[in-house]
Scaffold this active site. Structure first.
Site, PDB file in Angstrom:
ATOM      1  N   ARG A 261      43.665  29.904   6.538  1.00 32.25           N
ATOM      2  CA  ARG A 261      43.701  28.444   6.485  1.00 32.25           C
ATOM      3  C   ARG A 261      42.367  27.905   6.006  1.00 32.25           C
ATOM      4  O   ARG A 261      41.328  28.138   6.625  1.00 32.25           O
ATOM      5  CB  ARG A 261      44.000  27.876   7.880  1.00 32.25           C
ATOM      6  N   ARG A 276      39.836  28.170  16.190  1.00 32.06           N
ATOM      7  CA  ARG A 276      40.141  27.632  14.864  1.00 32.06           C
ATOM      8  C   ARG A 276      39.345  28.405  13.826  1.00 32.06           C
ATOM      9  O   ARG A 276      38.140  28.231  13.700  1.00 32.06           O
ATOM     10  CB  ARG A 276      39.767  26.139  14.828  1.00 32.06           C
ATOM     11  N   GLU A 348      47.324  24.548  22.341  1.00 32.47           N
ATOM     12  CA  GLU A 348      48.447  25.096  21.575  1.00 32.47           C
ATOM     13  C   GLU A 348      48.231  26.576  21.246  1.00 32.47           C
ATOM     14  O   GLU A 348      47.180  26.980  20.762  1.00 32.47           O
ATOM     15  CB  GLU A 348      48.612  24.306  20.274  1.00 32.47           C
ATOM     16  N   SER A 351      53.980  27.312  18.144  1.00 35.18           N
ATOM     17  CA  SER A 351      54.704  26.128  17.718  1.00 35.18           C
ATOM     18  C   SER A 351      56.055  26.599  17.210  1.00 35.18           C
ATOM     19  O   SER A 351      56.118  27.399  16.286  1.00 35.18           O
ATOM     20  CB  SER A 351      53.911  25.433  16.613  1.00 35.18           C
ATOM     21  N   ARG A 390      44.150  33.198  19.689  1.00 40.57           N
ATOM     22  CA  ARG A 390      44.149  32.295  20.845  1.00 40.57           C
ATOM     23  C   ARG A 390      44.587  33.019  22.111  1.00 40.57           C
ATOM     24  O   ARG A 390      44.179  32.645  23.216  1.00 40.57           O
ATOM     25  CB  ARG A 390      45.040  31.081  20.558  1.00 40.57           C
TER      26      ARG A 390
END
Length: 424
Positions: A261, A276, A348, A351, A390
């Site tokens: 990303r 992140r 989070e 998802s 995570r």
RNA sequence: GGAGAGAUGGCUGAGUGGUCGAAGGCGCUCGACUGGAAAUCGAGUAGGCGGGUAGCCCCUGUCUCGAGGGUUCAAAUCCCUCUCUCUCCGCCA
């Protein structure tokens, strides 16, 4: 992509649904273009019909030894008109298509209406939040303290937002990948896929990353290739441009990929730690279903992701995203949020989305129903099952001990070669 | 990277300028035969976008033979560019 026929037949409904997502859209221009387009189409098709008929006549006359110069000249003239009109049509259709490609999916009726993250609805909680008789450390301090995470050297290699995993840290990452894949394959009935980590722009258009979010991805210079931002992209695109048999539905796929990303960090969030990153690992689940089953399948998919956290003993909650917080392609989404002690909040970690026919329409994934009726667009679903980095952060923080060591969740011990604790 | 071959419907596979949205086969659907089934026989079976219409029940026009351009009155068929696949050579984990 939205159904243009729905926009034409009920623009108010579509606009209302998009408004729930915080988007004010007027379809006047679109509808006007469509009116012009249809008028033009009728006219050009009349000319094409004339050309087809007349060309056949010319053929017959030529075989009969005649040379119908006047007819040929006439058809040639009409041919020029056709070409001009076709160009106008193509440009109109291009504009309409571009507009359709930038509109997000419509929220499902069961999605709570709201503007932002704050309006998401908590569905349930699982697990007991751990209590510490010491001040819990953030995962980056735990990781560097144990010498299993190395941010400084990662910066030397690649820059900010990359991490080098070392020793038991690297092993933990690999253990989690294997544990999750085994669970989804052996217990939940998914087929394991190992896809390419680079895909072309057609795939990115199919799942909805393009044309709007090209800047979020790493593009290969000089090529029509992108590093996958999630395995959802290659998995969902497996059947792009295919017609499936209803008897074969649903398909369950799971895959490990690294995810890349470019946007990570652009908003200055989570600058520390491994929450992140530009590159992270993830086990993904994707389902291709018939239209009737996708809502049920989303519940099951979410449960499959939840089981990962349950087996790891990580407290979490399930949140139903409100209309304003839905992702571009999703009609309905449940986020799984894991408890992070240092932050003292749920973050989070998965998802799970039902994209209804939105991606299938873009990627042209259809199926023939059992009764041999008209072809239908499939429904596509995807969910993290779950994000590995995570999960490592959650394990480090939830299982940290006063002496700086970290206990290994028992289900991972076999995957860690019998290791039960990470110590300095 | 060099040389060659190829890309046609759900699948397979013919088709080298008009009668081709496209033979044949497989698969699928329906029917006949059967106590039932297999085998056999018969019929049907692409998708997109429009028009007619209350209506994708039908009727009808048009487009689509890897993608995009060109030649022609007319292109699956001829020409150009690109993409992908296969074979051989080179290189390589």
């Amino acid at each position: 992509m939205l159904d243009s026929k729905l926009i034409k037949s009920n623009p108010e409904l579509v606009a209302e649904k998009l408004k729930q997502r915080g988007l004010s859209t007027a379809f006047d221009e679109f509808l006007n273009m469509d009116t012009v387009r249809r008028r033009l189409l009728v006219e050009v098709e009349e000319r094409k019909s004339f050309r087809n008929r007349t060309s056949q006549e010319i053929g017959k006359m030529k075989k009969a030894g005649q040379e119908p110069i006047e007819l040929m000249t006439k058809v040639k003239e009409v041919g020029h008109e056709i070409k001009e009109m076709d160009e106008q049509l193509i440009s109109l259709e291009q504009k309409m298509g571009d507009m359709l490609l930038t509109l997000p999916n419509l929220p499902h009726d069961s999605v709570p209406v709201g503007e932002s993250e704050a309006d998401n609805v908590e569905m349930r909680r699982w697990g007991t939040i751990p209590e510490f008789n010491f001040e819990p450390l953030p995962h980056w301090d735990i990781g560097t303290g144990l010498d299993i995470l190395d941010f400084d050297r990662a910066a030397k290699l690649s820059g900010a937002r990359f991490t080098v995993y070392k020793g038991a840290g690297a092993r933990l990452e690999r253990a989690l990948v294997n544990f999750m894949l085994d669970l989804h394959v052996d217990k939940h009935g998914y087929q394991e896929i190992f896809p390419p980590f680079m895909v072309n722009s057609e795939c990115m258009l199919g799942t909805g990353q393009l044309p709007k979010f090209g800047g979020d991805m790493f593009k290969i210079e000089g090529r029509d290739m992108y590093m996958v931002p999630t395995a959802e992209v290659p998995l969902t695109n497996l059947f792009r441009e295919e017609i499936l048999s209803a008897a074969n539905l649903p398909f369950y796929f799971t895959a490990y990929t690294a995810c890349f990303r470019a946007e990570a960090g652009s908003h200055g969030r989570d600058t520390r730690g491994i929450i992140r990153q530009h590159q992270f690992n993830k086990v993904e689940m994707v389902k291709i279903t018939c239209q009737e089953e996708s809502l049920n399948e989303l519940e099951k998919l979410t449960n499959d992701a939840e089981e990962v956290l349950q087996l790891l003993g990580l407290p979490y909650r399930v949140v139903s995203l409100c209309t304003g917080d839905l992702g571009f392609s999703a009609a309905k989404t449940y986020d799984l949020e894991v408890w992070l002690p240092f932050f003292s909040e749920y973050r989070e970690i998965s998802s799970c989305s039902n994209c209804s026919d939105f991606q299938a329409r873009r990627a042209n994934i259809r199926y023939r129903p059992e009764n041999q009726g008209k072809l239908q667009y499939c429904h596509t679903l995807n969910g993290s099952g779950v994000a590995i980095g995570r999960t490592v952060a959650a394990i480090l923080e939830n299982y940290q001990q006063a002496d700086g060591s970290v206990l290994i969740p028992s289900v991972l011990v076999p995957y860690m070669g019998g290791m039960t604790q990470i110590e300095k």
